[in-house]
Structure formats: C-alpha cells, structure tokens
Write a protein that holds these residues in place. Structure first.
Motif, short mmCIF file in Angstrom:
data_model
loop_
_atom_site.label_atom_id
_atom_site.label_comp_id
_atom_site.label_asym_id
_atom_site.label_seq_id
_atom_site.Cartn_x
_atom_site.Cartn_y
_atom_site.Cartn_z
N ASN A 104 -6.26 -2.29 3.40
CA ASN A 104 -5.08 -2.80 2.88
C ASN A 104 -5.17 -3.67 1.38
OD1 ASN A 104 -3.22 -1.87 4.82
ND2 ASN A 104 -4.45 -3.19 6.28
N THR A 111 -6.60 2.04 8.73
CA THR A 111 -5.98 0.87 9.10
C THR A 111 -6.91 -0.31 9.42
OG1 THR A 111 -5.72 1.66 11.58
CG2 THR A 111 -3.87 1.82 10.14
N LYS A 139 0.81 -1.24 0.15
CA LYS A 139 -0.01 0.02 -0.12
C LYS A 139 0.92 1.42 0.10
CE LYS A 139 -3.66 2.40 2.49
NZ LYS A 139 -4.64 2.27 3.80
#
Length: 751
Positions: free
Chosen positions: A695, A641, A605
């Motif tokens: 992600n 996240t 990423k």
C-alpha cells in the motif's frame, strides 16, 4: 597622508587585491568578468588579455596616485609640522609610532633606518614572513556558523601568513565547522574548538538583554578558554568582513606599551554618550566607549594582571545599579576600561568600521580605499543605512559567493604541515595513471568536496518508539522547485544534500527564506556539498545526506519523486509490522511516473490503479528502462494486501527503506549510470530481504534531462568508462563477499 608618498613603491606586488579599492566608487565593482580575474590573480595573470587589462588598470592607478601625491606635497609645503604625524591620524594616546617594548633588535634597527631615510613617515610594524597568526571567534548555532564562513573567506583571501582559528562553539556550530574545515583542507590553517557549554557557568550569572544571549558574553572568558601558552589573539565577531591582510592588524601588537593589554576601536555611535533617547542610561565608558567587534587581546599580560577577577569585580559592581547588560561583553569591557584607561590601546577606526544605524562611520574614512575591516553590527545587517552601503554590500557579497575552493592555495615560502588525509590523497593521486582513458572518473573518486552541514536552522525531536524514518535525497539547483511539494507530501524528517557552487548556495538560501513552506519546516536538514570537478558526484552527495539522517531508519529516495500522502506514517507502521529492528530487510516502495507537469495526485492505491489503467500514470521507466523496476512485480502489487518478498535481478534499482547503518553508496559511480544499481547489489550481497510494500507508492514528476545523462548518451568514452567501473565494482564485490557474489558477475555477462 604623507605615507601615501611611498605607497606607489609597494603597490606593484605581490598581489592585485588592492586594485579593487580604487578611489572612484564606480571602479570598485568587484563582479565584472575581468574584475573577478583581477581580484583573484597574483601579480602575473595567466592570459594575455588579463595581463593587458592588469597593466592598463595599474597604469591608471599609478597616474592617479602620482597626481594625488603631487597634491599632498603641495599641502605639506603649506602646512609645516604636519609631516611628522603618523598616517593613521595620531598615536591615540599610546606610545610613539616607533619601537615599543615588544620590538626586537632587528625591528629597532629597521625603525632607525626608516627614520633616517623618511623621518616624516615611519613604516608601520610588520610581522615575520611565516609568523603564525591566532584568531578567535565565538560561534553558536546554524546562522552564526554560516556567517563565520564569509568572515573566514575574507581573511583567507588577503592573508599571507599561516593562521590558527580558535572557535568557542556550541554543539551545533562544532559539528558544522569541524566538518567544513576538515573537508575544506586549506593549507597552513589550523583549527581548534572549545566547548562553550563548559564556559557558560563563568557568565551565566550576568543578566543580558542583547540578542546574542549568553554567547555574547563568552569573549570575557578567553583567557581561561584558550590554551595557557597562547600569548596573543585577535578576537572577531562573526559579522566582520576583512578588506586587507589580517597580518596588518596582528602587527599592531608590537605597538603596545608595556602596560597595554587590549586593543580596541572607539565606538562610532552615541550609545555610551547616553543621548540617543530620553532616559537612556548606558553603562559607564571612557568618552564614546569602545566597540568589541574587533579586539586585540594580549592574553599573557591579561593573565598576569588577574583579568578574570578584575572583569568579574567590575561587572558585579555595575550590575548593582544597571541590573543587566544591554550590549553584552561590550558593556563590561567598557566599564573595565573606564576604571583602567592605561590598559587600552586605541586602534585606528578603520579597523572596525561599524555599520549600525546610529553610527558616525562615514567620519572614519575619506575614501573607501582606506577601509580595513567592515563590521555589520546592526541587527538589520545588510539593510543598514550608510551612504556607501552599496559598496560595502558588494564587498560582502563578493566573499559570500566566492568559490572557497580557490582559497586552497599554498603559502609561498612557508612550510605547510601536511595532514594524514592530505598525505593519503596525494598518495592516491600519484597512483593514478594519467594516460588511462578513464583517468577523470578515477580522479573524481578521490576528490574531497567541501561540505557545509545544516546550512539552515534544523530542529528534530526523536520519536519515542524508535520507528522514525528520514527521507534521504540529493539535488542540484535545477531541482529546487521540488522541495516545497516534497515537504507537503512528507511530514517526517528529511535529510537533503545539495550539490551547489558558493553562489548557488546563496540563491538557495534566499529561496528557502522566502518560501512559507520551507521556512516553517525545521525538521529538514540541508547539507551543501560544494561543486568541484567535471562530474556530478551523485553517490558522494547521497552519502552526505545518508550520514546525517538522525533516525533509526531511512527512506532512500530521489528528489524528483513525490511520495504518496500518508507514506511517512505507513512506513513507520511497516517497520514495526516487519520487525525491522531484528531482521535485515529493505522495504521496496513501488515507483510510478507521469508525463504530465500538472497531475491530480492520487489519494489512494485504488485511485492510482485507475490512473494507471487510463494511461495517466505508468510504472517507472516502463518505456526506456524496464529492468530497473521490473522485479518489483507490479502485476502482483495490484492485488497484494500484504508485503511480499522479491528476488534480486540484474540492474534492479528500487527505492527502499532500510536501517540507517546500511552500506553507503559506492562513490566510484559519478554522473549518470549504475549509482543506485550498485547500492542494491551490495544490500543483496549482505543478505537483505527485499520486501515490496502493498500500500505504498511514489510518483516521478517530469523534468528536463540532466547534463550527465546527455553526456552518457552522446559520449562513447563515457559509456566505455562506466562499463569499466562496473567490472571493477564486480571484482571488488567478489573479493569482499566471496563466492556468493559470483552471481552478480554471471548475471551481468548474461545481459
């Protein structure tokens, strides 16, 4: 040869298929533009140019045959006594060419009349106009299922009678062929399936060295496998190609004597003579023995004489010294015939021209126009050695690549039993208004496309934790180059639907077999949806891929996207993390794009964000269709996240991971426009939560615009009909989901 004197009288009707089998091999090329029209046409072609060409070809053929007949007459005058011999070269030790025990009164009368008028050449037995012909095949696995389609095409091309195919199959072939015939919808064709697993115990005790394995012995069990009221059947190997009407072969049953129960062609190799190599010891056979690629089985009589017990006793006796079969059922058939020669009716050799390396098939015919059935019975198949192999290969390739949609023709004068599906489709078609500006779009929705599932070998072992994910996509010929890259990026199972013509499907087959990447991947299911109509039925093709995914979850993607490395494992972990087994969620995989044909694919990423900042990558369709992916909220994704929920917005069309039992795509949307948008709307209407994965990412690779997007951009009528279909979809959504669906209509009006 005397029979050729009368061929000219029958030549001009009712079909021109015989034009393809001219005496000159250079006239036998079947793929010229006009040659194809002749191959496909009935007696009268539709265009003046084709009619002129037909006439020229027919006149040439007539002149050629007149000269040939003149030469035959000269020979007959010189060779007294030969005129009474049958045209197939002899009666092969069987009953006379005339009426047999199975000939009815009408046939006896016709035969007597023929003898009075043409004593030198009695006509071969014929079948009734609409008599049902039964054909049986043993078919197991992906490759055999593909081969049998070419056989069926060659039969359907020439046939004039209703057909009933009986397939003894394993589970794989059953799934493939049942789906194919159901979607093919050929009039006057019935299909029945019989479970080979239930028959294995009948033959599993026989050791067999032949490459066909246990299925090569299944033909021995047909008296038990097929219905007890079925009296006669033609049994064929899958590597057979017909060059004539199968009714001619069916008619030979009428020539059987009272005692004959099996019709076979003599083996054209020296196998059963035992002289192919030192210490070669074949099973016992009558002379050269017989080949079982084409069999006429008189089932009723076989049951009467106790066939099942007789072949078993023969096999048990011979296995005491032979230990195993080398040619599967053929060895046992021949050992049986050696003991009971009176039971066999020897067929003329042109009913099974065997193209293996050790055959003498060239001695079976003088001209290729004499051929009836070609048998590719070498393991090398099309690479076999024969002086006419190019002609044989061209004939085979003609049917291999022949458009199967053209075989959906009704039989003239024969009643066709309509299926419930055909009645439903006819009713739906009659309800359409031909004056409707969007008639072509609406008709496309009810078009039934032929579907060949698992076109290539497929193997999948389910994961033990119920988290497995299949990548689902569709493509056409112009996206074929993406397959190898996708396989390198995604190691999990893949379900692909390919929209192709019959000829393109064969090009794809050759491409896949030549690719080291593709031929080593067995967990990719390739499903061919055959082309028909003027639009790309994109959502129908997507649904074929979706229905044939074999995992609990599916990743609904497009073939021009490359998933990030490791996405397969990441998605399986996310399925567990987000408890998808007990909740209704659609996991969004953010989409990006590059304008570069050569891209150093980001490995993380962080690397992707760096390329995004440098302008090497962009968020997908940022320049031309921002609304399609804007709700993904790329700004939030940069720093996220943990998964985050987003709300549906008008025209949102993300790529998602959902349960396999999710709603299917709406098939009214064809070509370009709203095909994915409508699907996401229905997911939202069913209250799926849209969760963006922090992600995960996929990147769109550049390519030329599709034909359908070009039509959309250039045709006001196309855009009008798409808008009309949108409004109808909204109305259907409101009826289906009630007041909760009104937001979609409101959002559309606010755009």
């Amino acid at each position: 040869q005397p029979c050729r004197l009368f061929e000219i009288r029958r030549f001009l009707c009712p079909r021109l298929a015989s034009v393809t089998f001219m005496t000159s091999e250079n006239q036998a090329r079947l793929f010229g533009e006009y040659g194809r029209s002749l191959l496909l046409s009935p007696c009268l072609s539709e265009t003046p140019e084709a009619r002129v060409l037909e006439r020229a070809v027919l006149e040439s053929r007539v002149r050629e045959m007149e000269e040939e007949n003149r030469q035959i007459r000269l020979q007959l005058n010189q060779l007294q006594g030969t005129a009474g011999q049958p045209a197939d070269g002899g009666n092969y030790g069987n009953a006379a060419w005339g009426a047999s025990a199975d000939t009815g009164p009408e046939d006896v009368e016709n035969t007597a009349e023929e003898r009075a008028n043409h004593t030198e050449c009695p006509r071969s037995p014929t079948v009734l106009k609409c008599e049902l012909i039964h054909v049986a095949c043993v078919c197991a696995g992906h490759n055999a299922s593909r081969d049998v389609v070419t056989l069926v095409k060659s039969i359907l091309f020439h046939r004039r009678n209703p057909l009933h195919f009986h397939f003894i199959t394993d589970a794989v072939a059953n799934q493939i062929l049942s789906s194919l015939f159901q979607s093919w919808m050929v009039p006057s064709v019935q299909v029945s399936f019989y479970d080979a697993d239930e028959l294995k115990s009948e033959v599993s005790w026989i050791p067999n060295k032949h490459y066909s394995g246990i299925y090569g012995l299944m033909k021995l069990t047909l008296t038990k496998a097929l219905p007890s009221d079925l009296t006669k059947v033609i049994v064929l190997d899958t590597d057979i190609t017909f060059a004539t009407d199968i009714a001619e072969l069916w008619a030979i049953f009428r020539k059987f004597t009272d005692k004959q129960v099996i019709g076979l062609v003599e083996n054209q190799s020296d196998w059963y003579l035992g002289n192919l190599w030192k210490n070669h010891k074949p099973w016992p056979a009558l002379g050269r023995g017989f080949n079982t690629g084409v069999i006429l089985l008189y089932l009723e009589r076989l049951r009467r004489i106790g066939w099942e017990q007789m072949w078993r006793l023969t096999a048990e006796r011979e296995l005491m010294s032979m230990l195993s079969t080398s040619l599967a059922d053929q060895d046992i058939f021949n050992a049986f015939i050696k003991q009971n020669p009176v039971l066999v009716h020897q067929l003329p050799c042109f009913w099974n021209v065997q193209l293996s390396d050790h055959t003498r098939s060239e001695q079976c015919y003088t001209e290729v126009s004499d051929l009836k059935v070609i048998h590719w019975n070498s393991p090398k198949k099309l690479r076999v050695k024969n002086k006419h192999v190019e002609f044989f290969r061209n004939l085979y390739l003609t049917f291999l690549e022949y458009d199967g949609n053209l075989l959906r023709r009704e039989l003239f004068g024969c009643p066709s039993q309509a299926t419930s599906e055909s009645v439903r489709l006819q009713g739906a078609l009659e309800e359409l208004d031909e004056d409707d500006q969007c008639y072509d779009f609406r008709r496309e929705r009810i078009t039934v496309h032929r579907v060949h599932l698992y076109f290539l070998q497929y193997e999948y072992t389910p994961a033990g934790d119920d988290t497995d994910v299949t990548l689902v996509a569709q493509l056409s010929m112009d996206r074929l180059q993406m397959l190898e890259a996708i396989c390198k990026h995604w190691e999990g199972p893949i379900s692909l639907a390919l929209y192709m013509s019959d000829a393109e499907a064969q090009q794809f087959l050759r491409y896949a077999q030549a690719s080291e990447v593709l031929k080593n991947r067995k967990n990719v299911g390739y499903h061919i949806v055959y082309k028909e109509g003027q639009f790309y039925p994109v959502n129908l093709v997507r649904n074929v891929a979706l229905r044939n995914a074999n995992t609990p979850y599916v990743f609904l993607a497009d073939v021009d996207f490359l998933p990030m490395y490791g996405l397969y494992d990441y998605l399986r972990k996310s399925v567990v993390q987000l408890d998808m087994a007990h909740t209704k969620k659609a996991l969004v995989v953010p989409a990006f794009e590059t304008l570069r044909y050569r891209l150093s694919f980001p490995k993380s990423k962080a690397e992707l964000l760096s390329m995004l900042d440098m302008g090497t990558l962009y968020t997908f369709r940022y320049h031309v269709w921002t609304k399609g992916h804007a709700p993904t909220n790329y700004a939030k994704w940069r720093t996220a996240t943990t998964p985050y929920k987003v709300e549906w917005e008008a025209d949102f069309e993300p790529y998602v991971v959902v349960k396999r039992d999710c709603p299917e795509y709406d098939q009214r949307f064809v070509g370009f426009g709203w095909n994915k948008v409508s699907h996401i709307m229905e997911l939202d209407a069913q209250e799926y939560d849209l969760m963006v994965l922090p992600n995960a990412f996929m990147i769109h690779m550049p390519h030329a615009p599709s034909f359908d997007i070009s039509k959309f951009r250039s045709s006001p009528g196309y855009r009008y009909c798409l808008q009309t279909l949108k409004e109808e979809f909204h109305q259907d959504l409101s009826r289906k989901y009630g007041a909760a669906a009104l937001k979609y209509l409101t959002a559309q009006r606010n755009i």
